[in-house]
Enzyme design. Sequence first.
Site: not given
Length: 227
Positions: A99, A187-189, A157
């Site tokens: 993301m 922002g991440s995953r 995450i």
Amino acid sequence: MKIHKEGRRILLFTLLGLLVVNLLLYQFNAIHVTFNKIFSAISVIVFLLLLQFFRSPFRNLILHEDLIIAPADGKVVVIEDVHEPEFFNDVRKQISIFMSPINVHITRNPVAGVVKYFKYHPGNYFVAWHPKSSTKNERTTVVVSSTAGPDILFRQIAGAMARRIVWYVKEGDEVSQGEEFGFIKFGSRVDVFVPVDTEVKVNIGQKTKGGQTVIAQIKTETGSFFG
């Protein structure tokens, strides 16, 4: 489109702070008109960027018990068989969605069922695509006993920019496919772990929409797929 609840306070305080700074600049720095105008333009851009980050667009959700739906907007960066050590302690197929800061950061339940396991892990802040981020970064792990049968694990995450993970589920909760289970800021995953014989419906590099993109289809006990 509405603003997500996680952003309302941040947006209010940011707006008030920017207004105060701009008013002070125009009052006490009147001779530097060009600088004041540039700072005002930057203030508007910053606020609009925050506004788009916390947007919560309406989604027509795709709901079906044998389908695994994308838990987030983003781009598919991993599809591989890996050893999952935290809950399954065996090999699972991992599907990861990265993301970026411009994506919607709502995270959604990829399947319907009952939350069988939940754990929050404090950790580091490697960039979200770093191989160690799945096990070393700040993260949450959710396992849902799906209505289709198998347990599905998904993990929020944190990344280098994301410094706060929010979740709305706990063990024993009954969850609906597509509903929000959390939010990751800046922002991440999200990783999803499914049985290795699950049919993957996306490719590396493909963009996803949370609640709408079908990322996989669960295999039945008879060896065939639903639908």
